[in-house]
Design a protein around this motif. Sequence first.
Motif, short mmCIF file in Angstrom:
data_model
loop_
_atom_site.label_atom_id
_atom_site.label_comp_id
_atom_site.label_asym_id
_atom_site.label_seq_id
_atom_site.Cartn_x
_atom_site.Cartn_y
_atom_site.Cartn_z
N THR A 80 0.83 -1.20 0.00
CA THR A 80 0.00 0.00 0.00
C THR A 80 0.87 1.25 0.00
N VAL A 81 0.38 2.30 -0.64
CA VAL A 81 1.13 3.55 -0.74
C VAL A 81 1.09 4.28 0.60
N ASP A 82 2.25 4.76 1.05
CA ASP A 82 2.36 5.49 2.30
C ASP A 82 2.48 6.97 2.00
N GLY A 83 1.34 7.68 2.04
CA GLY A 83 1.35 9.10 1.70
C GLY A 83 2.20 9.94 2.62
N ASN A 84 2.49 9.45 3.83
CA ASN A 84 3.29 10.22 4.78
C ASN A 84 4.75 10.35 4.36
N THR A 85 5.17 9.60 3.33
CA THR A 85 6.57 9.68 2.89
C THR A 85 6.79 10.77 1.84
N ILE A 86 5.74 11.51 1.49
CA ILE A 86 5.86 12.51 0.43
C ILE A 86 6.96 13.53 0.72
N VAL A 87 6.94 14.14 1.91
CA VAL A 87 7.93 15.18 2.23
C VAL A 87 9.34 14.59 2.36
N PRO A 88 9.55 13.48 3.09
CA PRO A 88 10.90 12.91 3.13
C PRO A 88 11.45 12.56 1.74
N VAL A 89 10.62 11.99 0.86
CA VAL A 89 11.08 11.65 -0.49
C VAL A 89 11.41 12.92 -1.27
N LEU A 90 10.60 13.96 -1.10
CA LEU A 90 10.89 15.24 -1.76
C LEU A 90 12.25 15.77 -1.33
N PHE A 91 12.51 15.75 -0.03
CA PHE A 91 13.82 16.20 0.46
C PHE A 91 14.94 15.33 -0.08
N ASP A 92 14.70 14.03 -0.14
CA ASP A 92 15.72 13.10 -0.60
C ASP A 92 16.10 13.38 -2.06
N GLN A 93 15.11 13.72 -2.87
CA GLN A 93 15.36 13.92 -4.30
C GLN A 93 15.86 15.32 -4.64
N GLN A 94 15.52 16.31 -3.84
CA GLN A 94 15.81 17.69 -4.21
C GLN A 94 16.94 18.34 -3.41
N PHE A 95 17.27 17.81 -2.24
CA PHE A 95 18.32 18.40 -1.41
C PHE A 95 19.61 17.60 -1.53
N PRO A 96 20.76 18.24 -1.28
CA PRO A 96 22.00 17.47 -1.13
C PRO A 96 21.86 16.50 0.04
N ASP A 97 22.62 15.42 0.00
CA ASP A 97 22.46 14.38 1.02
C ASP A 97 22.62 14.93 2.44
N TRP A 98 23.62 15.80 2.64
CA TRP A 98 23.89 16.28 4.00
C TRP A 98 22.72 17.12 4.53
N PHE A 99 22.11 17.94 3.62
CA PHE A 99 21.00 18.77 4.09
C PHE A 99 19.72 17.95 4.23
N ALA A 100 19.57 16.93 3.40
CA ALA A 100 18.44 16.03 3.59
C ALA A 100 18.52 15.37 4.96
N GLY A 101 19.75 15.04 5.40
CA GLY A 101 19.93 14.48 6.74
C GLY A 101 19.50 15.46 7.82
N VAL A 102 19.80 16.74 7.63
CA VAL A 102 19.37 17.77 8.58
C VAL A 102 17.84 17.85 8.60
N ALA A 103 17.23 17.79 7.42
CA ALA A 103 15.77 17.86 7.33
C ALA A 103 15.13 16.65 8.00
N TYR A 104 15.71 15.48 7.81
CA TYR A 104 15.18 14.28 8.46
C TYR A 104 15.29 14.39 9.98
N ALA A 105 16.40 14.97 10.42
CA ALA A 105 16.59 15.14 11.87
C ALA A 105 15.54 16.11 12.43
N ALA A 106 15.20 17.15 11.65
CA ALA A 106 14.17 18.10 12.10
C ALA A 106 12.84 17.39 12.30
#
Length: 548
Positions: free
Chosen positions: A318-344
């Motif tokens: 089943t599709v997990d709609g809650n992953t929309i923002v994390p996947v967006l960060f993963d695809q659009q941010f550099p890895d290090w800043f995506a890590g900061v966003a995930y930590a937030a």
Amino acid sequence: MWRDHLTEIIVFTALFLLVSAMGFVAARWRAPKDMAHLDEWGLGGRSFGGWITWFLVGGDLYTAYTFVAVPALVFGAGAMGFFAVPYTIVIYPLVFLVLCRLWSVSHRHGFVTPADFVRNRFDSPVLALLVAITGIVATMPYIALQLVGIEAVLKTMGVTGESTVARHLPIIIAFAILAAYTYQSGLRAPALIAFVKDTLIYIVILVAVIWLPYKLGGWGDIFNAADAKFDASPNPNDGILLNANNQLQYVTLAFGSALALFLYPHSITGVLASRNRDVIKRNMSALPAYSLLLGLIALLGYMAIASGVKPLAGPDGTVDGNTIVPVLFDQQFPDWFAGVAYAAIGIGALVPAAIMSIAAANLFTRNIYKEYLRRDATPAQEAQVSKVTSLLVKVGAVAFIVFLNPQYAIDLQLIGGVIILQTLPAVALGLYTRWFHRTALIAGWAVGMAVGMWMLYQVSSPTRKHFGGSAFPLEKFGFDTTMTIYVGFVAVLVNLLVAALLTLLLRAAKAHDGGDGTTPDDYFADEGDPRVTPGTTRDADAAPEPVA
């Protein structure tokens, strides 16, 4: 695979461990000589000033689930997802004076929970018990939903396994650490961590609303992409604008959610930890700044549409709609800043989860354990019971995620909003008037709860026949329309109507209504004012008398 996200995992883990260390250190931050008291462990000594309260209450209300769920709703339905913005604007003028009165009477009498106030105001252990149970039941799924936010991040980083245990092990470890430092430091832990959490969220969102539109061709292209998606949607209610069918649902959901927000025990806990009335007033004036942030967070849903992001699938496909923002960060941010966003997002789950578990534990300790199990409990015993209960609450929240479908927990949270609204007449209106008869309030609570549960049972969704949301079709009431209305709004109106009518009947019959343990000046008490000795009750026109 997790190896593709190694940089993100390292940054996320480093920041997570940093705030965990701060959680343990918080026991020594502004600490008294003795933490074995609910005023100290559960309310931080009632000593937090303006800045600490601002971060604490803001961190309490704007959670990890808000960070992932609001954009996910905007991504899936469009304008309907923005209901969270007006409700967080409407709420602060509504509660400005209410919370000041609650703080004052709680300061004067030493109340720790809203049920403490109800017990004293209406001289009714039964009504206080109902308020306490309602608060605990409504809070449990709310804590579980913080785990949904963390799980969305871990899933995006590939930190999951095939088996149930392997999939949830990182969550279990994270909440074990949370439980440990909350047990030791109490409310001081989330108060200290909230500084880091809110700073990270502000940085991530401000970067996102500047960087992502630049990469995606500007706001015009973002809104055009969203409009094109919703034009092709089979659901006529989806769109970047509201229509005649969903406007009533939008208005009632926003207003009902606003009424419910500061009835939740964790919201009240953050307020009661404040030092004085001025702190409350300044915060109710400044907290709308978070509403601006929430509006920017919601726009991430449209950015995800423009970038072509697809949500991840769960273990059952089943599709997990809650992953929309994390996947967006993963695809659009550099890895290090995506890590900061995930930590937030991850840290954004820890702060409210800690406060919620403390608030639920305080309700159990003061209004169930002390009232019905051990009336002579000492302050140290109360603090110890609350600490242990907070651990059990966290275990229960983890159990929601491990043994139930997370989507079911989300449905339970919607039910939680309907449930907590039924305490509005006793708690919020009780701060201004003693007109309602205590028996009428109990009856109103029961009828409102029954109506709310019946309406929720009638709501279906594509995946669930009953309890599929909180939007009740008006056609089930016999109206010839496709419009829906928020269940909680209807239920609390029925609650108020029953309480008012029955009060008139009981007043006419001169039915006994107990005493009022507060006086008018209690609602204006401030820091340094003398406190009432616990164990006494006062009628407004009578001298203090011992409680029977």
